[in-house]
Design a protein around this motif. Structure first.
Motif, PDB file in Angstrom:
ATOM      1  N   SER A   1       0.476  -0.508   6.505  1.00 33.23           N
ATOM      2  CA  SER A   1       1.382  -1.617   6.188  1.00 33.23           C
ATOM      3  C   SER A   1       2.604  -1.148   5.409  1.00 33.23           C
ATOM      4  O   SER A   1       3.633  -1.828   5.389  1.00 33.23           O
ATOM      5  CB  SER A   1       0.643  -2.684   5.387  1.00 33.23           C
ATOM      6  N   LEU A   2       2.503   0.018   4.781  1.00 35.21           N
ATOM      7  CA  LEU A   2       3.648   0.552   4.039  1.00 35.21           C
ATOM      8  C   LEU A   2       4.832   0.843   4.961  1.00 35.21           C
ATOM      9  O   LEU A   2       5.981   0.854   4.519  1.00 35.21           O
ATOM     10  CB  LEU A   2       3.248   1.823   3.288  1.00 35.21           C
TER      11      LEU A   2
ATOM     12  N   THR B   1      -4.305  -1.071   5.609  1.00 33.51           N
ATOM     13  CA  THR B   1      -3.586  -1.238   4.342  1.00 33.51           C
ATOM     14  C   THR B   1      -2.569  -0.124   4.146  1.00 33.51           C
ATOM     15  O   THR B   1      -1.429  -0.363   3.723  1.00 33.51           O
ATOM     16  CB  THR B   1      -4.581  -1.255   3.170  1.00 33.51           C
ATOM     17  N   LEU B   2      -2.949   1.107   4.477  1.00 30.20           N
ATOM     18  CA  LEU B   2      -2.031   2.242   4.356  1.00 30.20           C
ATOM     19  C   LEU B   2      -0.850   2.098   5.320  1.00 30.20           C
ATOM     20  O   LEU B   2       0.308   2.308   4.938  1.00 30.20           O
ATOM     21  CB  LEU B   2      -2.787   3.549   4.622  1.00 30.20           C
TER      22      LEU B   2
ATOM     23  N   TYR C   1       1.865  -2.517  13.519  1.00 30.84           N
ATOM     24  CA  TYR C   1       2.787  -3.051  12.508  1.00 30.84           C
ATOM     25  C   TYR C   1       4.222  -3.123  13.031  1.00 30.84           C
ATOM     26  O   TYR C   1       4.979  -4.013  12.625  1.00 30.84           O
ATOM     27  CB  TYR C   1       2.719  -2.207  11.229  1.00 30.84           C
TER      28      TYR C   1
ATOM     29  N   LEU D   1      -0.665  -5.748   3.676  1.00 29.79           N
ATOM     30  CA  LEU D   1      -1.244  -4.982   2.571  1.00 29.79           C
ATOM     31  C   LEU D   1      -2.313  -5.793   1.838  1.00 29.79           C
ATOM     32  O   LEU D   1      -3.430  -5.318   1.583  1.00 29.79           O
ATOM     33  CB  LEU D   1      -0.139  -4.564   1.606  1.00 29.79           C
TER      34      LEU D   1
ATOM     35  N   MET E   1       3.876  -7.105   3.147  1.00 33.54           N
ATOM     36  CA  MET E   1       3.034  -7.373   1.981  1.00 33.54           C
ATOM     37  C   MET E   1       1.804  -8.177   2.379  1.00 33.54           C
ATOM     38  O   MET E   1       0.710  -7.990   1.820  1.00 33.54           O
ATOM     39  CB  MET E   1       3.837  -8.129   0.928  1.00 33.54           C
TER      40      MET E   1
END
Length: 439
Positions: free
Chosen positions: A33-34, A30-31, A189, A232, A229
């Protein structure tokens, strides 16, 4: 995580359940994905410079080729642990020992079952009505399911075990950040972004939309943002990062339906199947050979879209060199995915260093990612030669001249039809006058 002691292991070496480790995985994902979300705000001019058709074309081609492998494995029985025909264990047959009509991987029955789907698609294209041609994939899947059901390949155990309804956060995990996997996930990613760019380019191509220009750049930016997104939200919904679904390009090419409303309808049905698990379990119960016969066809359509994008490039010496260098490594990594597995032999305690090596290994063993990186690098450092520019100008001039000739020829044809029509009207008018005179 088990090797470092982050997850527990039994005294006999059995790996025990590790919800803490899974929470660390999805939390770190999740981190990371930024990164993709941030890259989506890159200026369109930069995106156009980094990802021209010279980069996206071979990337899409390699995505399709790499997916064909999984489709073919499913066609022959499955791409899981039964692949390779192990002699011992629970997977000596596909899908597993005890499953209905289980057979060794590559059995003639599996090949024939998948071929029934593939042949139905071809028959619909050759003899079907326009609506049948548009629904060829669905009809092929339906025929395969009917044959599989009649011959006892389906199992209802998964449908019976699935709950009637479910939703997210039924089971939760403690979210954490695990440092050693940050660099590998950042590489993941970047690879997902490359795949998204390639898939969006292929979608535009099969949808008969432009693959260059401001509107295309806007679609690329929006697609990268949506993909980031998606990663995330995936972590927050307790699943690992997800990639774009390349099979849809094959569906669009085959059905000739690129309407967004069809996509919205698919989203609605996916939500329904995600909540009411019985529907999803029914789809999962479809035998792998049936799905393999269909997905092999669809994956090939993705590769063909990449070739179509490559065909829009002017084949100068420079562009040929870039394509050759990029695709040679991409094809090699796709055919021999373990070629880079033994380059780094580091076994120390520096987890950040180990994660860095794992990230490099991941990129070098993913064919389309390696192709994309090499094509981007060479496209940025290799200058255009004078001969190449002249050749490109001549090709463009020739195309414009040919278009002008076609336009003039078409105008002459239209003018000729109008003249013939006018002459016919005059003749009819004259004949009518002559009949009036006789009267």
């Amino acid at each position: 995580m088990y090797a470092t002691g982050y997850c527990p292991t039994a005294s006999d070496g059995t790996k025990l359940p590790c919800p803490k480790g899974y929470g660390a995985l999805i939390g770190t994902a999740t981190l990371c994905s930024l990164l993709e979300i941030g890259l989506s705000f890159t200026r369109p001019r930069m995106l156009k410079k980094l990802f021209p058709p010279l980069v996206t074309g071979p990337t899409v081609t390699l995505i399709g080729i790499s997916l064909i492998e999984s489709g073919f494995k499913d066609w022959a029985g499955g791409s899981g642990e039964c692949f390779g025909r192990p002699e011992t264990g629970n997977f000596t047959v596909c899908p597993a020992v005890g499953a209905p009509h289980a057979l060794p991987w590559g059995s003639a029955e599996f090949i024939g079952l998948g071929f029934s789907v593939f042949a139905t698609i071809i028959i619909c294209e050759r003899f079907g009505s326009p609506i049948m041609k548009s629904c060829a994939v669905v009809l092929g899947l339906l025929v395969g399911c009917i044959i599989a059901g009649a011959t006892g390949y389906f199992s209802s155990s998964g449908i019976d075990a699935a709950p009637a309804a479910s939703f997210i956060w039924v089971h939760t995990f403690p979210l954490r950040v695990y440092g050693p996997i940050i660099l590998p996930l950042l590489a993941v990613y970047i690879v997902l972004m490359m795949e998204a760019i390639g898939d969006i380019s292929a979608t535009c191509d099969v949808s008969r939309l432009e693959v260059q220009g401001k509107l295309f750049d806007s679609r690329i930016q929006g697609g990268i943002l949506a993909d980031g997104m998606n990663g995330l939200l995936a972590g927050l919904f307790t699943i690992t990062p997800m990639s774009t679904f390349a099979q849809n390009n094959g569906v669009i090419a085959l059905t000739r339906c690129a309407n967004r409303k069809a996509g919205y309808a698919c989203c609605f049905f996916l939500l329904i199947m995600g909540i009411f698990s019985k529907f999803a379990a029914a789809l999962v119960a479809i035998p792998s050979p049936v799905l393999g016969g269909m997905t092999t066809f669809l994956f090939s359509a993705v590769a063909i879209s990449g070739i179509r994008i490559i065909s829009t490039i002017t084949f100068t010496r420079r562009n040929r060199f870039i394509l050759t260098a990029a695709m040679s490594l991409g094809f090699g990594a796709t055919l021999v995915p373990t070629w880079f597995s033994f380059v780094f032999t580091y076994s120390g305690g520096n987890k950040a260093k180990q994660g860095f090596f794992n990230a490099i290994e991941l990129v070098c063993e993913t064919g389309f990612a390696l192709t994309a990186f090499v094509a981007i690098f060479l496209n940025l450092i290799l200058p255009e030669e004078i001969e190449d520019e002249a050749e490109s100008f001549e090709a463009t001039t020739a195309d414009l001249t040919e278009e002008e000739r076609d336009r003039k020829e078409w105008d002459q044809i239209k003018h000729g039809k109008e003249s013939v029509s006018e002459e016919g009207d005059i003749e009819k008018s004259g004949a009518g006058t002559a009949r009036t005179g006789d009267l």
